[in-house]
Design an enzyme around this catalytic site. Structure first.
Site, PDB file in Angstrom:
ATOM      1  CD  GLU A  37      -2.717  -0.870   2.681  1.00 35.41           C
ATOM      2  OE1 GLU A  37      -2.427   0.019   3.491  1.00 35.41           O
ATOM      3  OE2 GLU A  37      -3.573  -1.748   2.897  1.00 35.41           O
ATOM      4  CG  HIS A  49       4.108  19.292   8.355  1.00 40.32           C
ATOM      5  ND1 HIS A  49       3.434  19.804   7.269  1.00 40.32           N
ATOM      6  CD2 HIS A  49       5.160  20.100   8.577  1.00 40.32           C
ATOM      7  CE1 HIS A  49       4.055  20.891   6.871  1.00 40.32           C
ATOM      8  NE2 HIS A  49       5.112  21.099   7.649  1.00 40.32           N
TER       9      HIS A  49
END
Lengths: 356, 292
Positions: B209, B247
């Site tokens: 994935e 982030h």
């Protein structure tokens, strides 16, 4: 879920981390302030506020009354201020970037730091960052190396205390990400978190009955891909949900969303998913791709029937069901007129065809 | 036979009296899996599908040898269940539970590295040796004995691929769902090593994935050591960048965590990569026929 800056800073303060003096302004009319000069910061769940007028400095009450409505109405990449945080200006000597993230490749929390914090941090080369896996060395040792990297040798102990407080803050609040950018070293040598991003683990909501943030948990399993997408998807398991979206896109359609109903989904939770999808204005079909392990196909089948009963504008359903209790599901849907496709390929292939 | 980690002999179920635990205990036994006992904090002395229920693993170990445990305990109590299994020195722990807080798994990881237990999962569909045993929730009817080793990060994608392999007549030697959670036990490379060294495996299917680097590490392993054919697929080609990633991930090598990057890297390592999950079985079939 992501926290607004002021929500994150409350958690920081509770963990003993210094933040600027502040006041939360809840609406454009709420313009009584006791701190001047002040920096007005739009509270939105996105970065780059500065670029779109979401951050303004005001020195007087008159300036405040003139500027506040503009900060509230600023369009920041499609978001508008939920509230505005008014903060005292801090006396900046140095701005540092600090980031603690749960890192899957290290299977641990990783600390990233940069000596030049600020808005352009993303354009800095990877090699320029200080990086250390947390838990390998004592935190005091990390703080010493970090202080040397930052050229702040005199702040070694303060940095060590800050790191420990940040890690405690992550642990107590089940935070996956805690970023301070910038961490300000003030003219008088204090470390102050001037801005903060925090992301909490939705999975831990069960032990935080007090969680009441602007962003709500549950968003992780539902991601909007294209507001004007024509094909919505419902699948179970993140991988299968991704593969379903991949297949819709590969067939030339615009997928509206990614939706993983999760293991053990039941009739009610799947029905709620159907309702959510009805918000897409251009929806032409819904592809349902369930390969049941812990989920049971009969529950999905009951949800499909209930959705057809309840939602009058429901677009055509292209259904692929397989796995646990598939025979029960077949008999439940036997009079529905729905084709149960044997594979994802067939289900997607039937969109726009006659086989729906 | 006894040395085969993926086909343990005496198995227990933690959380056997819950609805998922009870349902899948029955399914596992129907598949021939030897479930010797189960745990449930308040229901010791009862029976689930003729399997005795104990309060703790230590209690079970007084009466039975335990080679593996399958955990169905709800996420709220999963950390305690994992700690109990590690403390009881269970060689193989399979955690089916979904939604365990990440900080709980960080604590489990720290404990695990100091133990001899091996963990598969959490959020794993389990492992199966078709025709012999199944530990977890992989649907019985899709399993067919064969010679393909399947390793996957996604439960439901595993079923998708296994069902197709079975329909095609190829069948599977082992099916291992390593689970999709960020903090977990065995990874791709551990399973690839096992498949590479196991003579009963002819070819390997690996399903990855977006997010993380474990597929890239797998590519490095494959290009260096694998001599068996590998067919792969990475889910998430249409996923928007950065949605599930933090982030810092966006700063550090988010490109390397994309489906496109991983696909290319695996391709360069010699893996036959598929752009849709439905193309995997035809690709395996072709490779097996070309080998003859």
């Amino acid at each position: 879920m992501k926290l607004l800056e002021y929500e994150a800073k409350k958690l920081l303060a509770a963990s003993g981390i210094s933040t600027p003096k502040s006041q939360l302004i809840t609406g454009p009319e709420d313009d009584f302030l006791s701190i001047f000069p002040t920096i007005l910061k739009s509270q939105v769940l996105t970065g780059r506020r500065n670029k779109y007028g979401g951050i303004q400095i005001v020195k007087t009450q008159a300036e405040l009354e003139q500027t506040l409505p503009k900060v509230f109405s600023a369009d920041i990449e499609g978001y508008q201020a939920v509230s505005v945080l008014a903060e005292e200006l801090v006396d900046i000597d140095q701005e540092i970037y600090l980031n603690l993230t749960v890192n899957r490749d290290e299977q641990a929390i990783v600390l990233l730091a940069h000596k030049d914090g600020g808005v352009d941090i993303e354009s800095q080369p990877v090699e320029a960052f200080f990086r250390e896996v947390i838990g390998v060395r004592p935190i005091e040792a990390t703080a010493l190396t970090l202080a040397e990297y930052l050229g702040l040798e005199d702040q070694e102990f303060a940095l060590g205390e800050l790191l420990q407080n940040l890690l405690n803050c992550m642990h107590t609040n089940d935070a996956l990400l805690l970023e301070i950018n910038p961490l300000v070293v003030t003219a008088d040598g204090k470390l102050v978190a001037a801005d903060c991003k925090m992301e909490l683990d939705n999975a831990a909501a069960f032990r935080h009955a007090d969680w009441d943030f602007y962003d709500k948990p549950m968003s992780a399993n539902f991601v909007e891909l294209h507001r004007n997408g024509t094909i919505a998807t419902i699948a179970n398991g993140a991988g299968l949900a991704m593969a379903t979206v991949d297949a819709v896109q590969a067939a030339g359609y615009t997928p509206a969303n990614f939706l993983d109903v999760g293991g053990g989904a039941n009739k009610e939770s799947i029905l709620a998913s159907f309702r959510k999808l009805m918000n897409y204005p251009r929806l032409e079909a819904i592809v349902i791709n369930i390969f049941a392990g812990i989920t049971r196909c009969d529950e999905v089948a009951r949800a499909i029937l209930a959705a057809r009963d309840e939602i009058s504008s429901l677009p055509p359903l292209h259904v692929r069901l397989e796995g646990t209790n598939i025979d029960e599901a077949r008999s439940i849907l036997s009079k529905s007129g729905l084709t149960l496709h044997a594979s994802l390929e067939n289900a997607v292939g039937s969109i726009g065809g006659n086989n729906a | 036979m006894h040395s085969n980690i993926f086909t343990p002999e005496n198995i227990i179920v933690q959380g056997i009296t819950g609805s998922h635990g009870a349902f899948h205990t029955q399914a596992m036994r129907a598949y021939g899996t030897n479930i010797v006992a189960g745990t449930s904090p308040n229901k010791a002395g009862q029976y689930i599908d003729n399997v005795p229920v104990y309060k703790t693993i230590r209690d079970i170990q007084r009466d039975h040898t335990v080679d593996a445990s399958v955990i169905f305990v709800p996420a709220t109590h999963a950390r305690a269940a994992l700690f109990e299994a590690i403390d009881a020195e269970i060689p193989l722990i399979i955690c089916v539970t979904e939604g365990i807080p990440v900080h709980d798994m960080l604590a489990v990881r720290a404990k695990l590295t100091k133990s001899n237990s091996r963990l598969i999962g959490p959020n794993s569909p389990g492992i199966a040796t078709p025709g012999q045993s199944k530990l977890g929730i992989i649907p019985n009817q899709i399993l067919t004995p064969g010679r393909i080793g399947v390793v996957s990060r996604s439960g439901t994608l595993t079923y998708e691929v296994v069902a197709a392999l079975s329909r095609s007549g190829l069948g599977e030697r082992y099916v291992i769902g390593i689970g999709g959670d960020p903090i977990k036990g065995l990874d791709f490379v551990d399973c690839l090593k096992k498949f590479q060294s196991d003579e009963t495996v002819d070819a390997i299917v690996m399903i990855g994935e977006i997010g993380g680097q474990s597929e890239n590490k797998a590519a490095d392993y494959i290009s260096e050591y694998a001599t068996k054919p590998v067919v792969g697929y990475i889910a998430g080609h249409s996923a928007p960048a950065g949605v599930q990633l933090g982030h810092a991930g966006a700063i550090l090598g988010s490109e390397q965590e994309s489906a496109g990057y991983k696909t290319t890297k695996l391709q360069r390592a010699g893996v036959t990569m598929c752009d849709s999950v439905t193309h995997i079985t035809p690709a395996v079939k072709k490779i097996m026929e070309d080998k003859k």
